[in-house]
Design a protein around this motif. Structure first.
Motif, mmCIF file in Angstrom:
data_model
loop_
_atom_site.group_PDB
_atom_site.id
_atom_site.type_symbol
_atom_site.label_atom_id
_atom_site.label_comp_id
_atom_site.label_asym_id
_atom_site.label_seq_id
_atom_site.Cartn_x
_atom_site.Cartn_y
_atom_site.Cartn_z
ATOM 1 N N ALA A 111 0.828 -1.206 0.000
ATOM 2 C CA ALA A 111 0.000 0.000 0.000
ATOM 3 C C ALA A 111 0.863 1.257 0.000
ATOM 4 N N ALA A 112 1.953 1.224 0.779
ATOM 5 C CA ALA A 112 2.854 2.381 0.828
ATOM 6 C C ALA A 112 3.480 2.650 -0.532
ATOM 7 N N ALA A 113 3.954 1.574 -1.177
ATOM 8 C CA ALA A 113 4.564 1.725 -2.495
ATOM 9 C C ALA A 113 3.559 2.243 -3.514
ATOM 10 N N LEU A 114 2.357 1.720 -3.465
ATOM 11 C CA LEU A 114 1.322 2.112 -4.409
ATOM 12 C C LEU A 114 0.883 3.557 -4.185
ATOM 13 N N VAL A 117 -9.380 10.016 5.567
ATOM 14 C CA VAL A 117 -8.979 8.855 6.353
ATOM 15 C C VAL A 117 -9.817 8.799 7.624
ATOM 16 N N ASP A 118 -10.130 7.593 8.081
ATOM 17 C CA ASP A 118 -10.827 7.415 9.351
ATOM 18 C C ASP A 118 -9.832 7.521 10.505
ATOM 19 N N HIS A 119 -10.247 8.195 11.585
ATOM 20 C CA HIS A 119 -9.364 8.359 12.747
ATOM 21 C C HIS A 119 -8.935 7.021 13.344
ATOM 22 N N TRP A 120 -9.823 6.013 13.261
ATOM 23 C CA TRP A 120 -9.537 4.736 13.903
ATOM 24 C C TRP A 120 -8.558 3.878 13.103
ATOM 25 N N ASN A 121 -8.315 4.237 11.857
ATOM 26 C CA ASN A 121 -7.479 3.400 10.988
ATOM 27 C C ASN A 121 -6.003 3.738 11.200
ATOM 28 N N SER A 122 -5.445 3.211 12.272
ATOM 29 C CA SER A 122 -4.072 3.561 12.660
ATOM 30 C C SER A 122 -3.054 3.115 11.618
ATOM 31 N N ALA A 123 -3.298 1.982 10.972
ATOM 32 C CA ALA A 123 -2.351 1.503 9.960
ATOM 33 C C ALA A 123 -2.304 2.455 8.775
ATOM 34 N N ALA A 124 -3.469 2.904 8.317
ATOM 35 C CA ALA A 124 -3.510 3.847 7.200
ATOM 36 C C ALA A 124 -2.879 5.177 7.584
ATOM 37 N N LEU A 125 -3.177 5.659 8.781
ATOM 38 C CA LEU A 125 -2.584 6.922 9.243
ATOM 39 C C LEU A 125 -1.063 6.839 9.252
ATOM 40 N N LYS A 151 4.089 8.500 6.898
ATOM 41 C CA LYS A 151 5.427 8.163 6.413
ATOM 42 C C LYS A 151 5.659 8.681 5.000
ATOM 43 N N LEU A 152 4.592 8.815 4.232
ATOM 44 C CA LEU A 152 4.701 9.333 2.862
ATOM 45 C C LEU A 152 4.687 10.854 2.817
#
Length: 230
Positions: free
Chosen positions: A181-184, A203-211, A216-217
C-alpha cells in the motif's frame, strides 16, 4: 469568486457543478456528488460561517452536509441550532512527492483489469467510496504478484485541477504487511502531483495503519467534521 486558499475549499470549488458562496470572513462550496455525497465544504470565522450557512443551507437542499475543520464545525453548530456535528474523520494532504520504493512496480491499470479491482475491493475493502465505474473515479493503479495476481489497488478519484485526490486504497488480506500500500500510494501521489499543488485524501481516525502509512509518505493530518440538519 473564490476567496480562500484552503485546499479543501479549492478541491471542492473545482469540481463539476460546484457553486461557491462567499461573505466577509466565510466561504461555502455547494458540491454535488463529491466522493459519493452531496458536500458543502466551509471555511472562515465561526460566526461568519454560521451566518453564511443560514443563507446557503435552504438554497442547497437537505442532502448537502457542511464539512470543515473539526473545531470550526463544532463552533458553528453551537451558533446554528439547525445543524449538528455528525461525523469526524481526517483530511490529509501533501505537496511533496514521496520517494519511490525499491522492489515494487506499481502501474496504472487498463480498463480490462477493472473486474479484478472490483473483486479485490469486494474482498478487502467493501465499504470504500471509490469503485470502478463510479462517478468521478478516473483511473486505478495496482501492484501485482510475480504470478500476475492483483494484490493492491488505489484510485485517482475526484481530483481537481489543483488538488489530486487519492482514494480506494486496498490490499488483499494475504498480502498485507509487505509495504504494498505504501509503495502504491507513493506512486499515485507522485503521479497526481504533476501539474498540481498537492494531493489529498480522507482517512478514518480509527485506521491507525492507514494513518501511519500516509504520515510516512509525508501527508499531514487535519481533523475535519461533517454536520447534518438537526
Amino acid at each position: 469568486m473564490l476567496t480562500s486558499d484552503d485546499p479543501l475549499i479549492i478541491w471542492a470549488a473545482d469540481q463539476p457543478g460546484a457553486r461557491v458562496f462567499t461573505r466577509p470572513g466565510a466561504v461555502a462550496v455547494v458540491c454535488p456528488d463529491l466522493a459519493r455525497h452531496d458536500r458543502m465544504p466551509v471555511h472562515g470565522d465561526p460566526g461568519a460561517v454560521a451566518a453564511l450557512l443560514r443563507e446557503v443551507l435552504p438554497l442547497a437542499g437537505p442532502t448537502f452536509r457542511p464539512l470543515g475543520d473539526e473545531s470550526l464545525m463544532t463552533a458553528v453548530a453551537e451558533r446554528l441550532p439547525m445543524i449538528e456535528v455528525a461525523g469526524r474523520f481526517g483530511w490529509m494532504d501533501t505537496a511533496t512527492a514521496p520517494s519511490a520504493t525499491a522492489g515494487q512496480q506499481p502501474h496504472w491499470l487498463g480498463s480490462g483489469e477493472l473486474p479484478e479491482v472490483t473483486a479485490l475491493l469486494d474482498e478487502a475493502s467493501p465499504e470504500t467510496y471509490a469503485r470502478p465505474g463510479g462517478s468521478g473515479v478516473a483511473r486505478w493503479a495496482g501492484v501485482r504478484d510475480a504470478d500476475g495476481t492483483l494484490l493492491a489497488v488505489a484510485a485517482d478519484a475526484w481530483s481537481s485541477g489543483r488538488v489530486g485526490f487519492l482514494a480506494g486504497v486496498a490490499t488483499a488480506e494475504r498480502a498485507r504487511g509487505r509495504g504494498l500500500a505504501a509503495a502504491l500510494c507513493a506512486f499515485v501521489t507522485r503521479e497526481l502531483l504533476v501539474g498540481r499543488d498537492r494531493v489529498a485524501l480522507f482517512v478514518d481516525h480509527w485506521n491507525s495503519a492507514a494513518l501511519a502509512t500516509y504520515k510516512k509518505l509525508g501527508f499531514a493530518l487535519r481533523p475535519v467534521a461533517a454536520a447534518r440538519r438537526s
